[in-house]
Structures are given as structure tokens and as C-alpha cells.
Design a protein around this motif. Structure first.
Motif, PDB file in Angstrom:
ATOM      1  N   LYS A 141      73.634  31.530  27.513  1.00  0.00           N
ATOM      2  CA  LYS A 141      73.153  30.582  28.159  1.00  0.00           C
ATOM      3  C   LYS A 141      71.889  29.143  27.148  1.00  0.00           C
ATOM      4  CE  LYS A 141      71.970  32.919  32.332  1.00  0.00           C
ATOM      5  NZ  LYS A 141      71.120  33.172  33.076  1.00  0.00           N
ATOM      6  N   ILE A 198      75.112  37.327  26.949  1.00  0.00           N
ATOM      7  CA  ILE A 198      75.087  36.244  28.046  1.00  0.00           C
ATOM      8  C   ILE A 198      73.491  35.327  27.344  1.00  0.00           C
ATOM      9  CG2 ILE A 198      73.371  35.350  30.619  1.00  0.00           C
ATOM     10  CD1 ILE A 198      75.799  37.973  31.090  1.00  0.00           C
ATOM     11  N   ASP A 248      74.045  41.499  27.834  1.00  0.00           N
ATOM     12  CA  ASP A 248      72.478  40.948  28.705  1.00  0.00           C
ATOM     13  C   ASP A 248      72.325  40.077  27.097  1.00  0.00           C
ATOM     14  OD1 ASP A 248      72.258  41.760  30.716  1.00  0.00           O
ATOM     15  OD2 ASP A 248      70.527  43.265  30.625  1.00  0.00           O
TER      16      ASP A 248
END
Length: 59
Positions: free
Chosen positions: A33, A29, A26
Motif C-alpha cells: 500500500k 500488505i 499485514d
């Protein structure tokens, strides 16, 4: 989606000895982003090539 090696290396160097695998995924990612969104917001106003030229002039 891409993440720079430098940002990933910094994260790995500063992460705890033990980390939940899902939390690790998580966070990676999320970092990717954030990096992508930062580039898109800059490119919205200044083309990437022009930005690189401008930054070179600063040094």
C-alpha cells in the motif's frame, strides 16, 4: 496492489527468525500500500513515462 521484488527481498532478509504469520501478511500488505501510494502521489504531478525520462537524464 503490487510490491516490488526488491522491497520484499529487503524485508525478508531483515525479518526475525520467527514471525507471526498474520503479522507477516499485514506487513507485506502495508508495504504494498505504501509503495502504491508513493507512485500515485508522484503520478499526480508528473506522468510516469515523463518521470522515467527525467530520472534517466540525472544519471
Amino acid at each position: 496492489m503490487q510490491l516490488s521484488k526488491e522491497k520484499l527481498q529487503y524485508f525478508v532478509n531483515n525479518m526475525p527468525e520467527k514471525i507471526d504469520v498474520l503479522e507477516l501478511i499485514d506487513k507485506v500488505i502495508l508495504m504494498a500500500k505504501r509503495e502504491q501510494n508513493g507512485e500515485e502521489s508522484v503520478n499526480r504531478y508528473i506522468p510516469h513515462d515523463d518521470l522515467e525520462k527525467e530520472i534517466d537524464l540525472w544519471g
